[in-house]
Design an enzyme around this catalytic site. Structure first.
Site, mmCIF file in Angstrom:
data_model
loop_
_atom_site.group_PDB
_atom_site.id
_atom_site.type_symbol
_atom_site.label_atom_id
_atom_site.label_comp_id
_atom_site.label_asym_id
_atom_site.label_seq_id
_atom_site.Cartn_x
_atom_site.Cartn_y
_atom_site.Cartn_z
ATOM 1 C CD GLU A 43 -2.562 1.066 2.549
ATOM 2 O OE1 GLU A 43 -3.597 1.795 2.872
ATOM 3 O OE2 GLU A 43 -2.412 0.230 3.481
ATOM 4 C CE LYS A 125 -8.051 1.952 2.741
ATOM 5 N NZ LYS A 125 -6.860 2.392 3.657
ATOM 6 C CB CYS A 159 -5.347 -1.293 3.773
ATOM 7 S SG CYS A 159 -4.621 -1.705 5.518
#
Length: 305
Positions: A43, A125, A159
């Site tokens: 990430e 994200k 994540c």
């Protein structure tokens, strides 16, 4: 046919985009030499994960954020050209986590580059976690991208997006065979999450985390927030999982390592005979998911007349 894929657990060069891309290039060469056709990073590997959001009060992190803005990746830009060139020169698919800058807003993004060097996909994200919301904006359904490769459909979530059941269902419905889960979560419970996703979606899962310690923060930024080598921000816990939930590699902690595994889309698809969450094991008469894939904009200019 089985294909080798790689998950790179490595330390980045904190808030230095060009030096981090340099290091990534060397690591991709190493993975390609070992036969990997897909190389995945953690990430926001470029230019760093903003760990300080968990240590400093909100909006008291001015110098960190100024540098993050300056070192983030615009799409397209010379930085994406460099990443594409790495993929092309090594003949691999490259999945790279970046802090993306678009206008005045940054996003936590996963960029996919094809072996010809082109940008094959981008995912932002959907929901930054906790303190991340002081740094990053939110993505939308238009970037729930997957990439079709000779070794299956590649896609993933970033994540704690992986704790969003509906987001996972959307990715399964995209036909993902190789599921990427780049992360900052470096707890042992994260490995259980990776194994659950593999078993639930009947997909190969690559969980990729970085290594980072207080000593990696430049001395002029460190202040009282960070210590030295024993101040771990991320210990790793990268792992690779088979469609049945079995560990293929890792978890690896507290050292740099490139993890390798063989993936075969035929194996993943055959395992869905037992359980296909978006196929024969679904109940669309009871539960349905609607995914809005339209790009969202706060300002729309419309012609009159």
């Amino acid at each position: 046919m089985a294909t080798i894929v790689a998950a790179v657990q490595a330390a980045l060069v904190f808030l230095d985009r060009e030096a981090t891309i340099d290091k990534a290039g060397e690591l991709v060469k190493q993975a390609a030499a070992a036969g990997a056709q897909l190389v995945a990073f953690s990430e926001t590997f470029v230019p760093t994960y903003p760990d300080w959001v968990w240590r400093a009060p909100a909006w008291s992190d001015g110098e960190f954020v100024r540098r993050l803005y300056a070192q983030s990746v615009t799409v397209p830009s010379p930085a994406t050209e460099r990443l594409g060139a790495i993929a092309r020169d090594c003949g691999v698919y490259l999945a790279m986590g970046v802090s993306e800058l678009a206008g005045g807003t940054m996003y936590n993004s996963l960029l996919y580059f094809a072996p010809d060097g082109s940008l094959a996909g981008r995912h932002r994200k959907l929901m930054p976690t906790g303190g991340e919301r002081t740094v990053w904006g939110t993505g939308d359904g238009s970037t729930l991208d997957v990439v079709r490769t000779p070794f299956g459909v590649v896609g993933g979530l970033i994540c704690w997006e992986n704790y969003m059941p509906l987001a996972r269902a959307a990715m399964y419905a995209r036909g993902v065979d190789v599921y990427l889960a780049p992360t900052w979560d470096n707890s042992d419970t994260w490995v259980a999450t990776l194994r659950h996703i593999a078993k639930e979606g009947r997909v190969y899962v690559l969980g990729i985390a970085p290594l980072l310690r207080g000593a990696d923060v430049p001395a002029d930024l460190r202040g009282d927030l960070y210590g030295g080598d024993d101040d771990w921000m991320s210990r790793g816990y990268s792992a690779m999982v088979a469609p049945g939930g079995e560990l293929l590699a890792g978890p690896v902690t507290e050292r740099e390592e490139i993890l390798y595994a063989e993936v075969d889309p035929a194996v993943a698809r055959a395992s869905r005979q037992q359980f296909d969450p978006v196929g024969h094991y679904a109940r669309p008469d009871v539960f349905r998911l609607s995914v809005n894939t339209t790009a969202q904009s706060p300002v729309i200019f419309e012609a009159n007349g």
